[in-house]
Motif scaffolding. Sequence first.
Motif, PDB file in Angstrom:
ATOM      1  N   LYS A  99       0.855  -1.193  -0.056  1.00 47.91           N
ATOM      2  CA  LYS A  99       0.027   0.052   0.081  1.00 47.91           C
ATOM      3  C   LYS A  99       0.777   1.274   0.065  1.00 47.91           C
ATOM      4  N   ARG A 100       1.914   1.127   0.679  1.00 52.02           N
ATOM      5  CA  ARG A 100       2.973   2.306   0.804  1.00 52.02           C
ATOM      6  C   ARG A 100       4.367   1.912   0.498  1.00 52.02           C
ATOM      7  N   VAL A 101       5.100   2.589  -0.233  1.00 54.28           N
ATOM      8  CA  VAL A 101       6.500   2.200  -0.299  1.00 54.28           C
ATOM      9  C   VAL A 101       7.402   3.488  -0.352  1.00 54.28           C
ATOM     10  N   SER A 102       8.574   3.406   0.255  1.00 49.04           N
ATOM     11  CA  SER A 102       9.574   4.273   0.271  1.00 49.04           C
ATOM     12  C   SER A 102      10.911   3.765  -0.106  1.00 49.04           C
ATOM     13  N   ILE A 103      11.506   4.113  -0.804  1.00 50.71           N
ATOM     14  CA  ILE A 103      12.726   3.455  -1.169  1.00 50.71           C
ATOM     15  C   ILE A 103      13.832   4.383  -1.504  1.00 50.71           C
ATOM     16  N   GLU A 104      14.935   4.638  -1.216  1.00 49.31           N
ATOM     17  CA  GLU A 104      15.953   5.557  -1.380  1.00 49.31           C
ATOM     18  C   GLU A 104      17.504   4.897  -1.489  1.00 49.31           C
ATOM     19  N   SER A 105      18.409   5.590  -2.171  1.00 47.29           N
ATOM     20  CA  SER A 105      19.880   5.286  -2.113  1.00 47.29           C
ATOM     21  C   SER A 105      20.496   6.327  -2.489  1.00 47.29           C
ATOM     22  N   VAL A 106      21.622   6.827  -2.131  1.00 47.73           N
ATOM     23  CA  VAL A 106      22.345   8.185  -2.175  1.00 47.73           C
ATOM     24  C   VAL A 106      23.099   7.671  -3.694  1.00 47.73           C
ATOM     25  N   SER A 107      23.941   6.856  -3.600  1.00 45.92           N
ATOM     26  CA  SER A 107      24.776   6.498  -5.053  1.00 45.92           C
ATOM     27  C   SER A 107      24.246   5.193  -5.849  1.00 45.92           C
ATOM     28  N   GLY A 108      23.527   4.565  -5.204  1.00 46.80           N
ATOM     29  CA  GLY A 108      22.949   3.224  -5.883  1.00 46.80           C
ATOM     30  C   GLY A 108      21.858   3.418  -6.568  1.00 46.80           C
ATOM     31  N   ASP A 109      21.481   2.420  -7.312  1.00 48.22           N
ATOM     32  CA  ASP A 109      20.188   2.439  -8.240  1.00 48.22           C
ATOM     33  C   ASP A 109      18.785   1.920  -7.212  1.00 48.22           C
ATOM     34  N   VAL A 110      17.906   2.592  -7.571  1.00 50.51           N
ATOM     35  CA  VAL A 110      16.483   2.370  -7.001  1.00 50.51           C
ATOM     36  C   VAL A 110      15.758   1.639  -7.950  1.00 50.51           C
ATOM     37  N   SER A 111      14.970   0.543  -7.676  1.00 46.16           N
ATOM     38  CA  SER A 111      13.950   0.024  -8.673  1.00 46.16           C
ATOM     39  C   SER A 111      12.688  -0.476  -7.969  1.00 46.16           C
ATOM     40  N   PHE A 112      11.542  -0.404  -8.626  1.00 46.49           N
ATOM     41  CA  PHE A 112      10.580  -1.006  -7.766  1.00 46.49           C
ATOM     42  C   PHE A 112       9.644  -1.673  -9.147  1.00 46.49           C
ATOM     43  N   THR A 113       9.226  -2.931  -8.841  1.00 45.08           N
ATOM     44  CA  THR A 113       8.384  -3.502  -9.810  1.00 45.08           C
ATOM     45  C   THR A 113       7.107  -4.272  -8.844  1.00 45.08           C
ATOM     46  N   GLY A 114       6.079  -4.224  -9.315  1.00 47.84           N
ATOM     47  CA  GLY A 114       4.850  -4.847  -8.607  1.00 47.84           C
ATOM     48  C   GLY A 114       3.621  -4.350  -8.523  1.00 47.84           C
ATOM     49  N   GLN A 115       3.223  -3.545  -7.650  1.00 51.09           N
ATOM     50  CA  GLN A 115       2.051  -2.952  -7.511  1.00 51.09           C
ATOM     51  C   GLN A 115       2.091  -2.085  -6.151  1.00 51.09           C
ATOM     52  N   THR A 116       1.735  -0.784  -6.443  1.00 50.67           N
ATOM     53  CA  THR A 116       1.546   0.233  -4.968  1.00 50.67           C
ATOM     54  C   THR A 116       0.743   1.530  -5.545  1.00 50.67           C
ATOM     55  N   VAL A 117      -0.016   2.075  -4.411  1.00 51.05           N
ATOM     56  CA  VAL A 117      -0.546   3.049  -4.832  1.00 51.05           C
ATOM     57  C   VAL A 117      -0.009   4.482  -4.148  1.00 51.05           C
ATOM     58  N   ARG A 118       1.119   4.014  -3.575  1.00 53.55           N
ATOM     59  CA  ARG A 118       1.696   5.325  -2.818  1.00 53.55           C
ATOM     60  C   ARG A 118       3.052   5.186  -2.972  1.00 53.55           C
ATOM     61  N   ILE A 119       4.275   5.775  -3.699  1.00 50.97           N
ATOM     62  CA  ILE A 119       5.384   5.335  -3.586  1.00 50.97           C
ATOM     63  C   ILE A 119       6.177   6.763  -3.425  1.00 50.97           C
ATOM     64  N   SER A 120       7.323   6.682  -2.558  1.00 52.91           N
ATOM     65  CA  SER A 120       8.429   7.818  -2.630  1.00 52.91           C
ATOM     66  C   SER A 120       9.673   7.227  -2.878  1.00 52.91           C
ATOM     67  N   ALA A 121      10.452   7.711  -4.100  1.00 55.30           N
ATOM     68  CA  ALA A 121      11.679   7.075  -4.448  1.00 55.30           C
ATOM     69  C   ALA A 121      12.616   8.018  -4.679  1.00 55.30           C
ATOM     70  N   GLU A 122      13.847   8.042  -4.031  1.00 55.94           N
ATOM     71  CA  GLU A 122      14.879   9.062  -3.894  1.00 55.94           C
ATOM     72  C   GLU A 122      16.338   8.662  -4.389  1.00 55.94           C
ATOM     73  N   SER A 123      17.076   9.257  -5.024  1.00 55.85           N
ATOM     74  CA  SER A 123      18.374   8.988  -5.476  1.00 55.85           C
ATOM     75  C   SER A 123      19.071  10.070  -5.729  1.00 55.85           C
ATOM     76  N   VAL A 124      20.346  10.198  -5.418  1.00 51.53           N
ATOM     77  CA  VAL A 124      21.326  11.261  -5.754  1.00 51.53           C
ATOM     78  C   VAL A 124      22.254  11.044  -7.251  1.00 51.53           C
ATOM     79  N   SER A 125      22.857  10.001  -7.222  1.00 50.59           N
ATOM     80  CA  SER A 125      23.441   9.882  -8.430  1.00 50.59           C
ATOM     81  C   SER A 125      23.055   8.406  -8.936  1.00 50.59           C
ATOM     82  N   GLY A 126      22.326   7.865  -8.462  1.00 47.42           N
ATOM     83  CA  GLY A 126      21.906   6.404  -8.824  1.00 47.42           C
ATOM     84  C   GLY A 126      20.632   6.718  -9.702  1.00 47.42           C
TER      85      GLY A 126
END
Length: 277
Positions: free
Chosen positions: A126-153
């Motif tokens: 239902k709710r996803v929050s994913i983050e990395s500074v220099s790493g890659d960030v990926s999501f697959t599946g299903q969600t109705v609320r997501i926050s994703a952050e990265s600096v150089s990834g």
Amino acid sequence: ACTPLIAGQSVDESWDVDSDAMISVENIAGEIEITGWGKSQVHLTGELGDSVDELEVSASDSRLRINVANRNSRNIDNTILRLMVPEGASIDASAVSADIEVQKLDNDNLTASSVSGSVEVDIRSKRVSIESVSGDVSFTGQTVRISAESVSGDIDLTGISGEISATTVSGDMELQAGVIDSGKLETVSGDMTFFGELSTNARLTAESMSGDVIINLPADQSGTFRAESFSGRISTDFGSADRAKHGPGTHLKYVSGSGGAEIRVESFSGNIKLKSN
């Protein structure tokens, strides 16, 4: 409580928990792998690095916390943690240089963050929050609320809908969305590509400094389109872009259908493309 495990030793421990328990995992270096299964139990396997002082565990029916404590913060060896958890368990996983991988869950909430490691999630939540500074960030599946952050990834999101927030500095982002109600997309120098559809009163904003922005929407998308670039080009299948009368810059304003949704795209020197599917 601390499990009686020593550095360099293999781990094989189990705890009975509720089917919707909160599972928290902290590991500085190495890997965190979390997989859902149909048992009300957490099963932990893996290998502790030579720098580990102890594996700290706090367990109850509703919550399980696992933390890898190292003897010092300078020379840290990789620790591999593999967890089988109830598929309905909520997750909070954090790392510094460790990669995080989560799969096969159907839960209420997931939070996963790493500094230099990658974060890869394939679940229903239902709710996803994913983050990395220099790493890659990926999501697959299903969600109705997501926050994703990265600096150089890079950020790569698929199966998202509802509320979306995605931010990078120099990393690229690509989003494959269903119907969204609100979207806030930001990058500085990375390129941005969005595929999706907006609900009747949705609001989508996409901002970039020097990165290119590509927004793909259905040809019959209703909404008010606004786009502006100081020195980049605007190409559009929705309306037409005009040069500023005084000074540099290109802008667009176009109303399609009922105009209920709002689409606003801004870039300083990057190019903007508004494309119809």
